[in-house]
Design a protein around this motif. Structure first.
Motif, PDB file in Angstrom:
ATOM      1  N   SER A  88       0.850  -1.182   0.000  1.00 33.89           N
ATOM      2  CA  SER A  88       0.000   0.000   0.000  1.00 33.89           C
ATOM      3  C   SER A  88       0.889   1.237   0.000  1.00 33.89           C
ATOM      4  CB  SER A  88      -0.891   0.008   1.241  1.00 33.89           C
ATOM      5  OG  SER A  88      -1.621   1.207   1.307  1.00 33.89           O
ATOM      6  N   CYS A  89       0.503   2.216  -0.792  1.00 34.53           N
ATOM      7  CA  CYS A  89       1.182   3.513  -0.799  1.00 34.53           C
ATOM      8  C   CYS A  89       0.125   4.566  -0.501  1.00 34.53           C
ATOM      9  CB  CYS A  89       1.831   3.783  -2.159  1.00 34.53           C
ATOM     10  SG  CYS A  89       2.607   5.412  -2.277  1.00 34.53           S
ATOM     11  N   ALA A  90       0.272   5.249   0.640  1.00 37.17           N
ATOM     12  CA  ALA A  90      -0.700   6.250   1.061  1.00 37.17           C
ATOM     13  C   ALA A  90      -0.029   7.610   1.199  1.00 37.17           C
ATOM     14  CB  ALA A  90      -1.331   5.845   2.394  1.00 37.17           C
ATOM     15  N   VAL A  91      -0.735   8.636   0.778  1.00 40.14           N
ATOM     16  CA  VAL A  91      -0.262  10.015   0.941  1.00 40.14           C
ATOM     17  C   VAL A  91      -0.634  10.447   2.360  1.00 40.14           C
ATOM     18  CG1 VAL A  91      -0.416  12.389   0.103  1.00 40.14           C
ATOM     19  CG2 VAL A  91      -0.604  10.469  -1.522  1.00 40.14           C
ATOM     20  N   VAL A  92       0.385  10.789   3.167  1.00 38.21           N
ATOM     21  CA  VAL A  92       0.137  11.181   4.561  1.00 38.21           C
ATOM     22  C   VAL A  92       0.261  12.693   4.780  1.00 38.21           C
ATOM     23  CG1 VAL A  92       0.734   8.916   5.505  1.00 38.21           C
ATOM     24  CG2 VAL A  92       2.513  10.655   5.276  1.00 38.21           C
ATOM     25  N   CYS A  93       0.945  13.386   3.867  1.00 39.41           N
ATOM     26  CA  CYS A  93       1.051  14.850   3.897  1.00 39.41           C
ATOM     27  C   CYS A  93       0.994  15.351   2.465  1.00 39.41           C
ATOM     28  CB  CYS A  93       2.370  15.317   4.521  1.00 39.41           C
ATOM     29  SG  CYS A  93       2.646  14.792   6.210  1.00 39.41           S
ATOM     30  N   ARG A  94       0.414  16.529   2.277  1.00 34.28           N
ATOM     31  CA  ARG A  94       0.309  17.088   0.923  1.00 34.28           C
ATOM     32  C   ARG A  94       0.464  18.597   0.990  1.00 34.28           C
ATOM     33  NH1 ARG A  94      -3.647  14.467  -2.991  1.00 34.28           N
ATOM     34  NH2 ARG A  94      -1.694  13.460  -3.581  1.00 34.28           N
ATOM     35  N   GLY A  95       1.181  19.146   0.014  1.00 30.75           N
ATOM     36  CA  GLY A  95       1.339  20.590  -0.081  1.00 30.75           C
ATOM     37  C   GLY A  95      -0.006  21.277  -0.232  1.00 30.75           C
ATOM     38  N   ASN A  96      -0.090  22.492   0.295  1.00 29.87           N
ATOM     39  CA  ASN A  96      -1.314  23.275   0.204  1.00 29.87           C
ATOM     40  C   ASN A  96      -0.947  24.693  -0.226  1.00 29.87           C
ATOM     41  OD1 ASN A  96      -3.706  24.655   0.519  1.00 29.87           O
ATOM     42  ND2 ASN A  96      -4.186  23.778   2.524  1.00 29.87           N
ATOM     43  N   PRO A  97      -0.701  24.891  -1.533  1.00 32.43           N
ATOM     44  CA  PRO A  97      -0.229  26.193  -2.018  1.00 32.43           C
ATOM     45  C   PRO A  97      -1.236  27.326  -1.834  1.00 32.43           C
ATOM     46  CG  PRO A  97      -0.720  24.703  -3.839  1.00 32.43           C
ATOM     47  CD  PRO A  97      -0.832  23.905  -2.588  1.00 32.43           C
ATOM     48  N   GLU A  98      -2.505  27.005  -1.579  1.00 32.99           N
ATOM     49  CA  GLU A  98      -3.493  28.064  -1.330  1.00 32.99           C
ATOM     50  C   GLU A  98      -3.198  28.804  -0.027  1.00 32.99           C
ATOM     51  OE1 GLU A  98      -7.379  26.346  -1.517  1.00 32.99           O
ATOM     52  OE2 GLU A  98      -7.118  25.753  -3.619  1.00 32.99           O
ATOM     53  N   ARG A  99      -2.522  28.131   0.920  1.00 36.58           N
ATOM     54  CA  ARG A  99      -2.148  28.764   2.190  1.00 36.58           C
ATOM     55  C   ARG A  99      -0.798  29.446   2.111  1.00 36.58           C
ATOM     56  NH1 ARG A  99      -1.031  26.332   6.594  1.00 36.58           N
ATOM     57  NH2 ARG A  99      -0.804  24.189   5.911  1.00 36.58           N
ATOM     58  N   GLY A 100      -0.001  29.115   1.109  1.00 37.10           N
ATOM     59  CA  GLY A 100       1.326  29.700   0.963  1.00 37.10           C
ATOM     60  C   GLY A 100       2.207  28.781   0.139  1.00 37.10           C
ATOM     61  N   PRO A 101       3.295  29.313  -0.408  1.00 35.90           N
ATOM     62  CA  PRO A 101       4.122  28.532  -1.324  1.00 35.90           C
ATOM     63  C   PRO A 101       4.772  27.290  -0.701  1.00 35.90           C
ATOM     64  CG  PRO A 101       5.116  30.675  -0.886  1.00 35.90           C
ATOM     65  CD  PRO A 101       3.774  30.672  -0.235  1.00 35.90           C
TER      66      PRO A 101
END
Length: 124
Positions: A88-101
């Motif tokens: 299994s490969c799960a995404v545990v963190c993801r960038g959120n460019p709407e909050r900042g670069p």
């Protein structure tokens, strides 16, 4: 040996993005499955083993550059020289460019991106 589980985490660098939206190709996860399978073989058999093949692979959600992925391998069947492993490969963190670069979020729950079943072989 049955039930042995190994987990790796890795940051997905932007240099691995191949597609629009900073998407990473599915082969990226398969490479990580090979890495975690190697550790499973070392822990269970004292040898790196060889990956024989996949009986199933499903790509169910995208992996993007900037993600932190968690890759897990669990031994589900033990033969004389073969080991069947669920991945299994799960995404545990993801960038959120709407909050900042450089903003990012911990995903709770994680998003499962790829699941697979494969077989490794080890010396007899």
């Amino acid at each position: 040996m049955l039930g042995t589980t190994v987990t790796h985490r890795r940051y997905v660098p932007y240099s691995h993005a191949h597609y629009a939206g900073n998407l990473v190709d599915g082969a990226y996860a398969l490479g990580l499955f090979g890495d975690v399978a190697t550790e499973v073989c070392i822990r269970t058999d004292g040898d790196e083993g060889l990956f024989a093949g996949y009986s199933s692979v499903r790509f169910v959600a995208p992996i993007r550059a900037g993600d932190v992925v968690e890759v897990t391998a669990s031994v589900t069947r033990v033969g004389t020289r073969s080991r069947e492993i669920e991945f299994s490969c799960a995404v545990v963190c993801r960038g959120n460019p709407e909050r900042g670069p450089s903003a990012a979020d911990v995903l709770d729950p994680p998003v499962v991106a790829v699941v697979a079943t494969g077989t490794v072989v080890v010396p007899g």
